[in-house]
Write a protein that holds these residues in place. Structure first.
Motif, PDB file in Angstrom:
ATOM      1  N   GLU A  30       0.796  -1.185  -0.060  1.00  0.00           N
ATOM      2  CA  GLU A  30       0.045   0.079   0.135  1.00  0.00           C
ATOM      3  C   GLU A  30       0.758   1.263   0.045  1.00  0.00           C
ATOM      4  O   GLU A  30       0.496   2.293  -0.468  1.00  0.00           O
ATOM      5  N   ASP A  31       2.191   1.119   0.573  1.00  0.00           N
ATOM      6  CA  ASP A  31       3.002   2.291   0.596  1.00  0.00           C
ATOM      7  C   ASP A  31       3.787   2.598  -0.715  1.00  0.00           C
ATOM      8  O   ASP A  31       4.280   3.870  -0.799  1.00  0.00           O
ATOM      9  N   ILE A  32       3.620   1.853  -1.666  1.00  0.00           N
ATOM     10  CA  ILE A  32       4.283   2.086  -2.895  1.00  0.00           C
ATOM     11  C   ILE A  32       3.463   2.813  -3.785  1.00  0.00           C
ATOM     12  O   ILE A  32       2.080   2.578  -4.217  1.00  0.00           O
ATOM     13  N   SER A  33       4.058   3.966  -4.350  1.00  0.00           N
ATOM     14  CA  SER A  33       3.284   4.754  -5.171  1.00  0.00           C
ATOM     15  C   SER A  33       3.128   4.407  -6.718  1.00  0.00           C
ATOM     16  O   SER A  33       3.678   3.319  -6.904  1.00  0.00           O
ATOM     17  N   SER A  34       2.159   4.897  -7.258  1.00  0.00           N
ATOM     18  CA  SER A  34       2.259   4.511  -9.056  1.00  0.00           C
ATOM     19  C   SER A  34       3.681   4.733  -9.531  1.00  0.00           C
ATOM     20  O   SER A  34       3.996   3.893 -10.334  1.00  0.00           O
ATOM     21  N   ALA A  35       4.263   5.909  -9.171  1.00  0.00           N
ATOM     22  CA  ALA A  35       5.637   6.343  -9.840  1.00  0.00           C
ATOM     23  C   ALA A  35       6.445   5.378  -9.506  1.00  0.00           C
ATOM     24  O   ALA A  35       7.344   4.807 -10.333  1.00  0.00           O
ATOM     25  N   GLN A  36       6.577   4.519  -8.287  1.00  0.00           N
ATOM     26  CA  GLN A  36       7.420   3.448  -8.012  1.00  0.00           C
ATOM     27  C   GLN A  36       7.115   2.409  -8.531  1.00  0.00           C
ATOM     28  O   GLN A  36       8.045   1.361  -8.959  1.00  0.00           O
ATOM     29  N   ALA A  37       5.970   1.979  -8.672  1.00  0.00           N
ATOM     30  CA  ALA A  37       5.414   0.727  -9.513  1.00  0.00           C
ATOM     31  C   ALA A  37       6.034   0.944 -10.803  1.00  0.00           C
ATOM     32  O   ALA A  37       6.343  -0.145 -11.246  1.00  0.00           O
ATOM     33  N   SER A  38       5.713   1.897 -11.274  1.00  0.00           N
ATOM     34  CA  SER A  38       6.061   2.233 -12.967  1.00  0.00           C
ATOM     35  C   SER A  38       7.520   1.963 -13.140  1.00  0.00           C
ATOM     36  O   SER A  38       8.144   1.321 -13.851  1.00  0.00           O
ATOM     37  N   GLN A  39       8.428   2.764 -12.192  1.00  0.00           N
ATOM     38  CA  GLN A  39       9.974   2.386 -12.196  1.00  0.00           C
ATOM     39  C   GLN A  39      10.198   1.079 -12.033  1.00  0.00           C
ATOM     40  O   GLN A  39      11.236   0.711 -12.850  1.00  0.00           O
ATOM     41  N   GLY A  40       9.579   0.508 -11.041  1.00  0.00           N
ATOM     42  CA  GLY A  40      10.034  -1.227 -10.809  1.00  0.00           C
ATOM     43  C   GLY A  40       9.616  -1.746 -12.380  1.00  0.00           C
ATOM     44  O   GLY A  40      10.493  -2.708 -12.744  1.00  0.00           O
ATOM     45  N   LEU A  41       8.464  -1.650 -12.978  1.00  0.00           N
ATOM     46  CA  LEU A  41       8.154  -2.032 -14.022  1.00  0.00           C
ATOM     47  C   LEU A  41       9.117  -1.949 -15.273  1.00  0.00           C
ATOM     48  O   LEU A  41       9.645  -2.859 -15.791  1.00  0.00           O
ATOM     49  N   LYS A  42       9.463  -0.452 -15.245  1.00  0.00           N
ATOM     50  CA  LYS A  42      10.397  -0.221 -16.246  1.00  0.00           C
ATOM     51  C   LYS A  42      11.778  -0.923 -16.104  1.00  0.00           C
ATOM     52  O   LYS A  42      12.404  -1.435 -17.085  1.00  0.00           O
ATOM     53  N   ALA A  43      12.328  -1.297 -14.813  1.00  0.00           N
ATOM     54  CA  ALA A  43      13.380  -1.848 -14.723  1.00  0.00           C
ATOM     55  C   ALA A  43      13.413  -3.215 -14.895  1.00  0.00           C
ATOM     56  O   ALA A  43      14.370  -3.917 -15.459  1.00  0.00           O
ATOM     57  N   ALA A  44      12.308  -3.855 -14.679  1.00  0.00           N
ATOM     58  CA  ALA A  44      11.825  -5.269 -15.084  1.00  0.00           C
ATOM     59  C   ALA A  44      12.048  -5.575 -16.609  1.00  0.00           C
ATOM     60  O   ALA A  44      12.605  -6.608 -17.085  1.00  0.00           O
ATOM     61  N   LEU A  45      11.132  -4.591 -17.159  1.00  0.00           N
ATOM     62  CA  LEU A  45      11.139  -4.724 -18.639  1.00  0.00           C
ATOM     63  C   LEU A  45      12.552  -4.419 -19.193  1.00  0.00           C
ATOM     64  O   LEU A  45      12.835  -5.129 -20.356  1.00  0.00           O
ATOM     65  N   LEU A 115      14.179  -0.128 -25.641  1.00  0.00           N
ATOM     66  CA  LEU A 115      14.769   0.596 -24.596  1.00  0.00           C
ATOM     67  C   LEU A 115      13.905   1.883 -24.483  1.00  0.00           C
ATOM     68  O   LEU A 115      13.729   2.401 -23.441  1.00  0.00           O
ATOM     69  N   SER A 116      14.199   2.394 -25.808  1.00  0.00           N
ATOM     70  CA  SER A 116      13.183   3.742 -26.104  1.00  0.00           C
ATOM     71  C   SER A 116      11.856   3.699 -25.442  1.00  0.00           C
ATOM     72  O   SER A 116      11.139   4.627 -24.956  1.00  0.00           O
ATOM     73  N   GLY A 120      10.145   5.653 -22.341  1.00  0.00           N
ATOM     74  CA  GLY A 120       8.879   6.408 -22.698  1.00  0.00           C
ATOM     75  C   GLY A 120       7.695   6.063 -22.064  1.00  0.00           C
ATOM     76  O   GLY A 120       6.689   6.898 -22.283  1.00  0.00           O
ATOM     77  N   MET A 121       7.475   4.930 -21.341  1.00  0.00           N
ATOM     78  CA  MET A 121       6.512   4.258 -20.760  1.00  0.00           C
ATOM     79  C   MET A 121       5.974   5.312 -19.685  1.00  0.00           C
ATOM     80  O   MET A 121       6.658   5.842 -18.879  1.00  0.00           O
ATOM     81  N   ASN A 122       4.631   5.607 -19.819  1.00  0.00           N
ATOM     82  CA  ASN A 122       4.151   6.646 -18.749  1.00  0.00           C
ATOM     83  C   ASN A 122       3.296   5.558 -17.715  1.00  0.00           C
ATOM     84  O   ASN A 122       3.167   4.463 -17.853  1.00  0.00           O
ATOM     85  N   ILE A 123       2.761   6.295 -16.768  1.00  0.00           N
ATOM     86  CA  ILE A 123       2.103   5.478 -15.788  1.00  0.00           C
ATOM     87  C   ILE A 123       0.749   4.756 -16.328  1.00  0.00           C
ATOM     88  O   ILE A 123       0.574   3.479 -15.846  1.00  0.00           O
ATOM     89  N   SER A 136      -0.261  -8.284 -22.134  1.00  0.00           N
ATOM     90  CA  SER A 136      -0.135  -7.058 -22.400  1.00  0.00           C
ATOM     91  C   SER A 136       0.975  -6.345 -22.646  1.00  0.00           C
ATOM     92  O   SER A 136       1.356  -5.423 -23.445  1.00  0.00           O
ATOM     93  N   VAL A 137       2.246  -7.105 -22.278  1.00  0.00           N
ATOM     94  CA  VAL A 137       3.613  -6.526 -22.559  1.00  0.00           C
ATOM     95  C   VAL A 137       3.706  -6.693 -24.236  1.00  0.00           C
ATOM     96  O   VAL A 137       4.385  -5.862 -24.842  1.00  0.00           O
ATOM     97  N   THR A 138       3.225  -7.966 -24.752  1.00  0.00           N
ATOM     98  CA  THR A 138       3.322  -8.337 -26.318  1.00  0.00           C
ATOM     99  C   THR A 138       2.564  -7.240 -26.818  1.00  0.00           C
ATOM    100  O   THR A 138       3.096  -6.936 -28.012  1.00  0.00           O
ATOM    101  N   GLN A 139       1.410  -6.754 -26.178  1.00  0.00           N
ATOM    102  CA  GLN A 139       0.864  -5.614 -26.911  1.00  0.00           C
ATOM    103  C   GLN A 139       1.380  -4.371 -26.867  1.00  0.00           C
ATOM    104  O   GLN A 139       1.461  -3.587 -27.968  1.00  0.00           O
ATOM    105  N   PHE A 140       2.192  -4.078 -25.877  1.00  0.00           N
ATOM    106  CA  PHE A 140       2.707  -2.645 -25.642  1.00  0.00           C
ATOM    107  C   PHE A 140       3.725  -2.248 -26.439  1.00  0.00           C
ATOM    108  O   PHE A 140       3.811  -1.320 -27.013  1.00  0.00           O
ATOM    109  N   PHE A 141       4.625  -3.431 -26.765  1.00  0.00           N
ATOM    110  CA  PHE A 141       6.014  -3.137 -27.343  1.00  0.00           C
ATOM    111  C   PHE A 141       5.664  -2.850 -29.061  1.00  0.00           C
ATOM    112  O   PHE A 141       6.066  -1.973 -29.700  1.00  0.00           O
ATOM    113  N   PRO A 142       4.893  -3.652 -29.494  1.00  0.00           N
ATOM    114  CA  PRO A 142       4.531  -3.206 -31.021  1.00  0.00           C
ATOM    115  C   PRO A 142       3.855  -1.970 -31.086  1.00  0.00           C
ATOM    116  O   PRO A 142       4.285  -1.192 -32.350  1.00  0.00           O
TER     117      PRO A 142
END
Length: 164
Positions: A30-45, A115-116, A120-123, A136-142
């Motif tokens: 609950e303490d993790i912000s959307s920005a932190q979750a987005s950053q974590g997802l970016k790092a994993a991707l 990588l670009s 460039g991924m937003n929240i 969902s990731v497969t759809q995001f990249f194309p």
């Protein structure tokens, strides 16, 4: 008790204590912000994209992996039994090899585009990926890379986008 054994057990206990302390002081979900979750997802991707580029962008990256090997396209696959019977199996195998080698050569060229797209991924994109199911990731990249890939492909075959 053997002194070496005691010191080893003491080290293990101390290490376990540090891990427990770190987990206890970590923020809750609950303490993790959307920005932190987005950053974590970016790092994993980013890690996943680099691993994929390194694995697939080498000799036998496609041919040596049943999950990603590129087969003959539709009609050729349907006719492959007959063509092999007519002595054309070698040519079919050459075509399969050439398609997979081309994919292996192309993967490193897509690295910067992937990588670009991640940078460039937003929240909103992150929320779609996290809540969008297994593809969902497969759809995001194309969606993020198709225009650039199309443009680069046209340039590589000697056309400018305006000619098409």
């Amino acid at each position: 008790m053997n002194r070496r054994c005691f010191n080893g057990r003491l080290s293990i206990c101390f290490g376990f204590f540090l891990v427990v302390q770190e987990v206890a002081s970590a923020p809750s979900l609950e303490d993790i912000s959307s920005a932190q979750a987005s950053q974590g997802l970016k790092a994993a991707l980013e890690k996943g994209a680099m691993a994929a580029v390194n694995t697939l962008g080498q000799a036998n990256g496609f041919m040596g992996n049943d999950k990603v090997r590129i087969p003959l396209p539709g009609l050729l696959q349907d006719a492959s039994g007959l063509l092999r019977t007519l002595g054309q199996g070698g040519r079919l195998d050459e075509l399969i090899g050439a398609m997979n080698q081309a994919a292996e050569a192309a993967v490193p060229l897509a690295r910067d585009m992937l990588l670009s797209a991640i940078k460039g991924m937003n929240i909103q994109d992150a929320k779609k990926i996290l809540g969008g199911g297994p593809t969902s990731v497969t759809q995001f990249f194309p969606a993020q890379t198709r225009p650039t890939l199309h443009h680069n492909f046209l340039l590589s075959v000697g056309h400018t986008p305006a000619q098409v």
